[in-house]
Design an enzyme around this catalytic site. Structure first.
Site, PDB file in Angstrom:
ATOM      1  N   HIS A  86       0.792  -1.231   0.000  1.00 59.59           N
ATOM      2  CA  HIS A  86       0.000   0.000   0.000  1.00 59.59           C
ATOM      3  C   HIS A  86       0.829   1.288   0.000  1.00 59.59           C
ATOM      4  O   HIS A  86       0.293   2.367  -0.258  1.00 59.59           O
ATOM      5  CB  HIS A  86      -1.016  -0.017   1.151  1.00 59.59           C
ATOM      6  CG  HIS A  86      -2.346   0.565   0.774  1.00 59.59           C
ATOM      7  ND1 HIS A  86      -3.516   0.264   1.420  1.00 59.59           N
ATOM      8  CD2 HIS A  86      -2.694   1.453  -0.201  1.00 59.59           C
ATOM      9  CE1 HIS A  86      -4.515   0.942   0.863  1.00 59.59           C
ATOM     10  NE2 HIS A  86      -4.036   1.675  -0.117  1.00 59.59           N
ATOM     11  N   ASP A 141      -9.813  -0.563   3.526  1.00 66.90           N
ATOM     12  CA  ASP A 141      -8.679  -1.145   4.245  1.00 66.90           C
ATOM     13  C   ASP A 141      -9.103  -1.697   5.595  1.00 66.90           C
ATOM     14  O   ASP A 141      -9.961  -1.114   6.263  1.00 66.90           O
ATOM     15  CB  ASP A 141      -7.624  -0.040   4.466  1.00 66.90           C
ATOM     16  CG  ASP A 141      -6.216  -0.574   4.492  1.00 66.90           C
ATOM     17  OD1 ASP A 141      -5.959  -1.522   5.257  1.00 66.90           O
ATOM     18  OD2 ASP A 141      -5.369  -0.035   3.766  1.00 66.90           O
ATOM     19  N   HIS A 174      -6.917  -1.729   7.862  1.00 71.52           N
ATOM     20  CA  HIS A 174      -6.050  -0.904   8.725  1.00 71.52           C
ATOM     21  C   HIS A 174      -6.317   0.577   8.465  1.00 71.52           C
ATOM     22  O   HIS A 174      -7.021   0.937   7.525  1.00 71.52           O
ATOM     23  CB  HIS A 174      -4.589  -1.229   8.426  1.00 71.52           C
ATOM     24  CG  HIS A 174      -4.278  -2.696   8.474  1.00 71.52           C
ATOM     25  ND1 HIS A 174      -4.383  -3.503   7.362  1.00 71.52           N
ATOM     26  CD2 HIS A 174      -3.919  -3.503   9.501  1.00 71.52           C
ATOM     27  CE1 HIS A 174      -4.083  -4.751   7.692  1.00 71.52           C
ATOM     28  NE2 HIS A 174      -3.805  -4.797   8.982  1.00 71.52           N
ATOM     29  N   ASP A 182      -3.700   2.850   8.013  1.00 63.84           N
ATOM     30  CA  ASP A 182      -2.620   3.391   7.183  1.00 63.84           C
ATOM     31  C   ASP A 182      -2.352   4.858   7.523  1.00 63.84           C
ATOM     32  O   ASP A 182      -1.975   5.657   6.671  1.00 63.84           O
ATOM     33  CB  ASP A 182      -2.918   3.211   5.682  1.00 63.84           C
ATOM     34  CG  ASP A 182      -2.860   1.745   5.274  1.00 63.84           C
ATOM     35  OD1 ASP A 182      -2.645   0.873   6.144  1.00 63.84           O
ATOM     36  OD2 ASP A 182      -3.031   1.461   4.080  1.00 63.84           O
ATOM     37  N   HIS A 188       4.083   0.838   4.519  1.00 62.90           N
ATOM     38  CA  HIS A 188       2.714   0.543   4.057  1.00 62.90           C
ATOM     39  C   HIS A 188       1.666   0.809   5.137  1.00 62.90           C
ATOM     40  O   HIS A 188       0.469   0.783   4.837  1.00 62.90           O
ATOM     41  CB  HIS A 188       2.586  -0.885   3.495  1.00 62.90           C
ATOM     42  CG  HIS A 188       2.496  -1.982   4.507  1.00 62.90           C
ATOM     43  ND1 HIS A 188       1.885  -3.196   4.252  1.00 62.90           N
ATOM     44  CD2 HIS A 188       2.957  -2.059   5.773  1.00 62.90           C
ATOM     45  CE1 HIS A 188       1.967  -3.965   5.324  1.00 62.90           C
ATOM     46  NE2 HIS A 188       2.610  -3.314   6.247  1.00 62.90           N
ATOM     47  N   ASP A 209      -7.363  -1.879  -0.842  1.00 59.18           N
ATOM     48  CA  ASP A 209      -6.477  -2.869  -0.215  1.00 59.18           C
ATOM     49  C   ASP A 209      -7.290  -4.158  -0.093  1.00 59.18           C
ATOM     50  O   ASP A 209      -8.372  -4.156   0.511  1.00 59.18           O
ATOM     51  CB  ASP A 209      -6.039  -2.357   1.162  1.00 59.18           C
ATOM     52  CG  ASP A 209      -4.948  -3.209   1.786  1.00 59.18           C
ATOM     53  OD1 ASP A 209      -4.990  -4.447   1.611  1.00 59.18           O
ATOM     54  OD2 ASP A 209      -4.082  -2.649   2.471  1.00 59.18           O
ATOM     55  N   ASP A 213      -6.996  -6.496   1.756  1.00 57.63           N
ATOM     56  CA  ASP A 213      -7.234  -6.955   3.134  1.00 57.63           C
ATOM     57  C   ASP A 213      -8.486  -6.327   3.756  1.00 57.63           C
ATOM     58  O   ASP A 213      -8.879  -6.679   4.865  1.00 57.63           O
ATOM     59  CB  ASP A 213      -5.997  -6.811   4.025  1.00 57.63           C
ATOM     60  CG  ASP A 213      -5.632  -5.384   4.399  1.00 57.63           C
ATOM     61  OD1 ASP A 213      -6.499  -4.491   4.372  1.00 57.63           O
ATOM     62  OD2 ASP A 213      -4.445  -5.160   4.742  1.00 57.63           O
ATOM     63  N   GLU A 216      -1.663  -4.911  -2.183  1.00 51.21           N
ATOM     64  CA  GLU A 216      -1.401  -5.928  -1.138  1.00 51.21           C
ATOM     65  C   GLU A 216      -1.727  -7.356  -1.556  1.00 51.21           C
ATOM     66  O   GLU A 216      -1.772  -8.255  -0.725  1.00 51.21           O
ATOM     67  CB  GLU A 216      -2.101  -5.576   0.192  1.00 51.21           C
ATOM     68  CG  GLU A 216      -1.639  -4.252   0.833  1.00 51.21           C
ATOM     69  CD  GLU A 216      -0.291  -4.330   1.567  1.00 51.21           C
ATOM     70  OE1 GLU A 216       0.227  -5.459   1.760  1.00 51.21           O
ATOM     71  OE2 GLU A 216       0.259  -3.261   1.931  1.00 51.21           O
TER      72      GLU A 216
HETATM   73  N1  LYS Z   1      -0.762  -0.721  11.420  1.00 47.84           N
HETATM   74  C1  LYS Z   1       0.279  -1.661  11.111  1.00 47.84           C
HETATM   75  C2  LYS Z   1       1.582  -0.948  10.855  1.00 47.84           C
HETATM   76  O1  LYS Z   1       1.612   0.242  10.746  1.00 47.84           O
HETATM   77  C3  LYS Z   1      -0.108  -2.524   9.925  1.00 47.84           C
HETATM   78  C4  LYS Z   1      -0.232  -1.790   8.650  1.00 47.84           C
HETATM   79  C5  LYS Z   1      -0.704  -2.654   7.526  1.00 47.84           C
HETATM   80  C6  LYS Z   1      -0.820  -1.886   6.260  1.00 47.84           C
HETATM   81  N2  LYS Z   1      -1.277  -2.678   5.130  1.00 47.84           N
HETATM   82  O2  LYS Z   1       2.597  -1.574  10.757  1.00 47.84           O
END
Ligand code: LYS
Length: 298
Positions: free
Chosen positions: A98, A121, A123, A125, A138, A225, A227, A270
């Protein structure tokens, strides 16, 4: 109907797991070009943006891993996206992790502001080098695009910020880091968590998301994303989280966005074929893109 230009970004520098660099191949292999052509579009595949060789990778900064490589990939992508948009075409960008979305958004910003973003997403991000638990970039692209975080990331493409928080909508969130949560609250972006999707339904959530992202803008970029989907439907991702969108919810979201007529550009990120089962996630990406570009049952 605008022509579609496909851009591959085989980069895994935003995270620690190899394999997501093969995402563009997996999505192409699942028949993207032919399937979009079947919908009546002229589709050109522009190939991949240059990505530094992974075998030379070195971590210089623990809180911003592979910063130099991420910046170089995003700058190259920014140029491409800007060119495609200025040519009057629709970019379909294939990641990669990402982090590449910083380059997508930089290119759109360069081609003309303001625009809105719908960020699908699991998450947020929304980490910066000060809040990140992993050092993986990412986890930072949305923050960077809003002008938050390290200047090497926020300055990509020479425009800072790329997008205004009032036109940004995060949909599908269910895994947010504690300090990231604070940053999200302060940022002013809109968030629809999985609970909102459960309670209000995808239809209502997407209608609202489209309204927010198109309010006063020239169109919407979708940052998709894989996910965001439940791992049952998209197992080939580096950071899976249970409790995501169903297959049907994913398609409904794409269909509503298609019907809005507001789509400017999309990145799909991703997809990790090494973690996948028989390219299920690559195929899912293509199916969602078909719905996004107008495929209908009747
Ligand atoms: N929040 C976690 C990090 O900053 C996972 C991020 C995943 C992003 N695709 O590492």
């Amino acid at each position: 109907m605008k022509d579609i230009h496909i851009i591959g970004v085989p980069s895994d520098y935003g995270q620690n797991r190899r394999g997501v660099d093969m995402g563009p191949s997996a999505i192409r292999y699942a028949g993207l070009k032919e399937k979009l052509e079947r919908l009546g579009y002229e589709v050109s595949d522009l190939g991949d943006v240059p990505v530094p060789t992974p075998e030379t990778r070195q971590i210089e900064h623990q809180k911003l891993k592979y910063l130099r490589e991420v910046v170089s990939v995003c700058e190259a992508l920014c140029e491409k996206v800007d060119g495609v948009l200025k040519g009057g075409h629709t970019p379909v960008i294939l990641g990669g992790d990402h982090s590449i979305a910083i380059g997508s958004l930089a290119g759109i910003a360069r081609a003309g502001q303001p625009f809105g973003v719908i960020w699908f997403d699991a998450h947020g991000d929304m980490n910066t080098d000060e809040t990140t638990p992993s050092g993986n970039i990412h986890g930072m692209p949305l923050a960077a695009s809003l002008g938050l975080g390290h200047e090497a990331l926020t300055g990509i493409g020479g425009i800072r910020p790329k997008v205004k928080p009032e036109n940004v909508v995060l949909v599908g969130a269910r895994s947010i880091d504690p300090e990231e949560r604070e940053l999200i609250r302060r940022s002013g972006i809109h968030v629809f968590t999985m609970q909102d999707v459960d309670r209000r339904g995808m239809d209502a959530v997407m209608q609202e998301a489209i309204r927010i992202a198109s309010d006063g803008t020239r169109g919407i970029h979708l940052s998709l994303d894989l996910d965001a989907l439940d791992p049952m439907f998209a197992p080939g991702v580096g950071t899976p989280v249970n409790g995501g969108f169903t297959y049907r919810e994913g398609h409904l979201a794409m269909e509503l966005l298609a019907a809005s007529g507001k789509l400017l550009s999309v990145d799909v990120v991703e997809v990790n074929p090494i973690l996948d089962h028989r390219n299920q996630t690559g195929r899912m990406a293509v199916e969602l893109l078909e719905s996004l570009f107008g495929k209908r049952v009747m």
